[in-house]
Structure formats: C-alpha cells, structure tokens
Design an enzyme around this catalytic site. Structure first.
Site, PDB file in Angstrom:
ATOM      1  N   ASP A  90     -27.242  -7.592  30.363  1.00 19.19           N
ATOM      2  CA  ASP A  90     -28.333  -8.128  31.178  1.00 19.19           C
ATOM      3  C   ASP A  90     -28.432  -9.636  30.958  1.00 19.19           C
ATOM      4  O   ASP A  90     -28.023 -10.168  29.921  1.00 19.19           O
ATOM      5  CB  ASP A  90     -29.652  -7.440  30.841  1.00 19.19           C
ATOM      6  CG  ASP A  90     -30.051  -7.612  29.383  1.00 19.19           C
ATOM      7  OD1 ASP A  90     -29.215  -7.310  28.506  1.00 19.19           O
ATOM      8  OD2 ASP A  90     -31.185  -8.053  29.108  1.00 19.19           O
ATOM      9  N   GLU A 153     -31.539  -6.590  26.489  1.00 19.49           N
ATOM     10  CA  GLU A 153     -31.794  -7.508  25.383  1.00 19.49           C
ATOM     11  C   GLU A 153     -32.782  -8.602  25.766  1.00 19.49           C
ATOM     12  O   GLU A 153     -33.609  -9.020  24.951  1.00 19.49           O
ATOM     13  CB  GLU A 153     -30.474  -8.134  24.916  1.00 19.49           C
ATOM     14  CG  GLU A 153     -30.574  -8.911  23.613  1.00 19.49           C
ATOM     15  CD  GLU A 153     -30.995 -10.366  23.795  1.00 19.49           C
ATOM     16  OE1 GLU A 153     -31.396 -11.004  22.798  1.00 19.49           O
ATOM     17  OE2 GLU A 153     -30.917 -10.870  24.942  1.00 19.49           O
TER      18      GLU A 153
END
Length: 470
Positions: A90, A153
């Site tokens: 991400d 994250e």
C-alpha cells in the site's frame, strides 16, 4: 561468506533489468487505501497490488499464499520458517507537484521515480529477488525465509495485526522499510489530550480564540489567533521580534474590535521536531509579550507558554526531559491547540527513550499541568519502547552484512522516534533500504529511488537471508 558469488550474480546487467521491470509492475497499481469491500479489506487498490505481487512471486517460482486478502506470503522453501521479511504494497496518496505520472515507474539517470519506488514496493522487490538469488546460487539453507506482503502499513498496520493474531512469530524478522544500517530501537510514545476551562470574561485586551496544528504526529506549520482590544499597530513589533528569533513568519490583520494574527512555521515529523518550526509555540511567544488583561484565556496562554516555550523540544519546562546513551533523548512536539472564550483543548506527542518511566514522564507531566490548573483527559498509556539488543545474533549478522558490501567500518545500530512495521513484533528490526545521505522524498512528490542503491540492497539482503537461514 558468499560475497564473491553474490557480487558476480548481481553485477550481471540482466539483474538490473529484472529489478526495474518488477518494481514497475507494482508501481503501476494505485494501491492507496479505500473503502473495504468483500475480499478487499483495505479497498480495491491494495487488493489489486496484492494480486499483482503474488503473481510476480509465483512467476519467479515461489510458493505463495493469499492470507485472507490481508497479506500475501512467498516462501523460499518448505522447511521450518526462521526468518520473516515484512514489506508493504500500500502507498500514501500521490498529492500534487509531480513532474512524472506517480503511477508509472520512470527511469532516468540511474534513478526511479514513482509512488512506492522507495516506500515500499522497491524494497519489497529487492527482498523478493534476494530470495531468488539465494535459491539460484544454491546456498545451503536449513530453514525457510518468508516474505510477508502487507497491504495496510500506511494506515495502521491492521494487516500485520490480523496475520500475527493467527500465526506465530519467527525467530528473526526484519522490514526493508526504513534505514540502513539497522534500526534496533524505536522509542515509546506518550500523547495525552489535556485542557482547562474558565468563565467567560469581558476583560480587554484578551485572546478570544486560538487554533494550531492539524495532526498529532506533525510539527504544526500554522497557528492563528484573534485578539480583542489590541490592534495591528499594538502587536506588530512583538511579531517582528519573535520572527527574528524563531524563523516563523507572521501576518497581522486589523479589525474594528482587535486583530487577527496568522503564524506560519515549518512542518516536520513529530519524531524529529528539531527539523520544524512550531507555529503554536511561536505564536505563544508573541502573545506572552502582549499586555493582556487578567482573565482565564490570558492565564491559559501564559501557562502554555511557560510549559511549552519555543525551541524546547525535549520537555525541559514540562519537567520530563531525559535521555540515555543507547536510545537518545526524549522529544516533544506541541501538536494541536484549540482555545475559545471558555477553555482550551490540546495535544502533544512525546517519543521517550528506554530510561523513561511512568514516574519520570506521565506522572511528572500531570504534576506540571496540575500546577497551572490544567488536567489530562482520560488515562492515556505510555506505549512500550521496542528494543532488540545490539549484541543479538540478528542485529550483529545484519550489521556485518551491511559492512561487507558498503565498506563501512564498525557500523552501529540506531534508535529512532518513529515506528516501523516491526514495532510490535518481538525481536524485529528495520533493515534498509534507505542509505545514509539519500533523500527518497518519502510521501512527497517525485518519490525516488537510486538503482545502484537498490542493487546494493539486493546484495546485502541476499547475504543476510543466506546467513540467517543456513
């Protein structure tokens, strides 16, 4: 051990082409967190990136698992797992100011540009191709290395929490999502809400309102206030004086009832408050110089100025300053403030070292506040310091691998105020891929990665995997 073979393997021009092509595939997926959907817990973008990454891993010959769409797994072999490598797919949003398409990996003059080339798609590929190198070079290993491909994250790490709530930790773990040589200490956090109330007053002059900051973990770049009973000519000299001593800038606008002051500072991460100019603290410096009436808002402004004087990023005035040789000093960021005619609420962000205790941090802070009639809301906890001993086998092995390929003599592990992907993982450390002195423009426009640095990371990771799993 293995250095000659690893150097020869990665110095083949075909390896660079493979590296760039793989990173380009992942960068091409816009993997910003979105609304959850069935089978896509963090939205369609991260899910698409996970699908692409697992396809890449499978094409490279690794056994892969889509773990309930939260994380993906790629295993070096079918032996008992000894090493976890945690990377994430991400990314933060692209923002503005790019000179290239953020979701097209552009190669220019030995650099890659695109969202994720450094954070963290490029490093993920480095770790993956290092695992491939260990396999192709035939190094003897008696344990498995597992690459864990995360998808959340940037927004709280619910992906990793989900995985480790169901699966055991590995004896060794590192994340290539920070800095070389090795980050073995991540300071603890303490960030309470605090405030005070008072009766509305008609006394003049007084501060009728003040606001500053926008996020707890950012040094506030702006603050502003409304003063009744003082006018632009009354405050300009104080603003000019504080501007000279702090580096902040001030804009004063008069009105029929008083004046409005806007302060512009400089933002920075709360873990490095010395890099910023705290606009809240700078504006308090101005207000403390003005002839304000004796009322509730004035008492609050003067108390806050006393407890958080400009430049005190160690909590000395608050009575919580402390440091130790291993993890460094406590740092403090006065992050948020909202003051009205009848009270204020505020928040600060403290990153504390190993030596800090509840007595020397939390209770000392509360005692200092109590002396000024300020109270802490709720019962905020101090998080734990994450520390992996510098003499542990993992830290020493990784330092040795870093030294072998960089030529740096006697590299030392480092402590940071920020948190990484392994903050809550026992024994985990951060290991690469950013080298000292290189600016990846993390989370900013034109995020960049050096191809030579990425290849050097591949060599270091190959050696580390081979040694930790042999």
């Amino acid at each position: 051990m293995y250095q000659k073979e690893i150097e020869a393997y990665w110095n083949d021009p075909a390896r660079e082409q493979e590296l760039v092509a793989a990173i380009s595939r992942l960068v091409g997926v816009k993997s910003v967190k979105g609304e959850a959907e069935p089978g896509k817990p963090f939205g369609p973008g991260p899910a698409a990136a996970l699908t692409e990454a697992l396809s890449l891993c499978k094409e490279l010959g690794f056994a892969v698992t889509d773990y309930d769409h939260y994380v993906g797994l790629a295993d070096l072999n079918d032996k008992e797992t000894r090493l976890h490598i945690l990377g994430h797919l991400d990314v933060v949003g692209e923002g503005s100011g790019w000179s290239t398409d953020p979701y097209t990996c552009v190669e220019r003059d030995g650099m890659l540009y695109g969202r994720g080339v450094s954070d963290d798609k490029g490093p993920v590929v480095c770790a993956l191709l290092a695992m491939k190198a260990v396999r192709e070079l035939g190094f003897p290993v008696s344990a498995n290395a597992r690459l864990i491909l995360g998808t959340d994250e940037e927004s709280g790490s619910a992906d990793i929490a989900y995985y480790y709530a169901r699966e055991p930790y590995a004896p060794y773990a590192f994340t290539p999502d920070a800095d070389f040589p090795v980050i073995n200490i991540e300071k603890g956090h303490y960030h309470p809400d605090f405030g005070a109330r008072w009766e509305r007053s008609g006394a003049l002059p007084r501060v009728a309102a003040m606001t500053g900051g926008f996020r707890q973990n950012v040094v506030p770049p702006e603050a502003e206030c409304m003063i009744l009973g003082l006018f632009d000519r009354d405050v300009q000299s104080a603003c000019d004086e504080v501007a000279r001593t702090t580096g902040a800038s001030f804009l004063v606008n008069g009105s029929a009832s008083g004046c409005h002051i806007h302060c512009e500072g400089k933002n920075a991460h709360a873990a490095s408050p010395d890099d910023g100019i705290n606009a809240i603290a700078a504006l308090l410096e101005v207000l403390a110089r003005l002839p304000l009436a004796d009322c509730g808002s004035t008492k609050a402004v003067l108390a806050l100025h006393t407890l958080f004087p400009f430049g005190d990023n160690r909590g000395k005035a608050l009575g919580i300053a402390q440091e130790d040789a291993e993890s460094g000093p406590l740092t403090l960021n006065f992050a948020l403030l909202a003051l009205t005619e009848t009270g204020f609420t505020a928040k600060f962000d403290v990153r504390f070292p190993i030596c800090a205790t509840e007595e020397t941090c939390k209770k000392a802070c509360e005692a200092a506040f109590a002396g000024y009639g300020i109270s802490v809301t709720g019962d905020p906890d101090m998080t734990t310091v994450h520390c992996v001993p510098r003499d542990s086998e993992l830290v020493q092995t990784l330092l040795r691998c870093y030294a072998d390929y960089t030529g740096v003599e006697n590299p030392q592990p480092i402590a940071i105020g920020g948190g990484t992907y392994v903050h809550d993982i026992p024994g985990g450390v951060a290991f690469g891929c950013d080298f000292p002195g290189f600016d990846p423009k993390m989370h900013a426009a034109d995020e960049q990665a050096s191809i030579p640095n990425l290849l050097l990371s591949c060599k270091i990771f190959t050696q580390a995997i081979a040694e930790l799993c042999r």
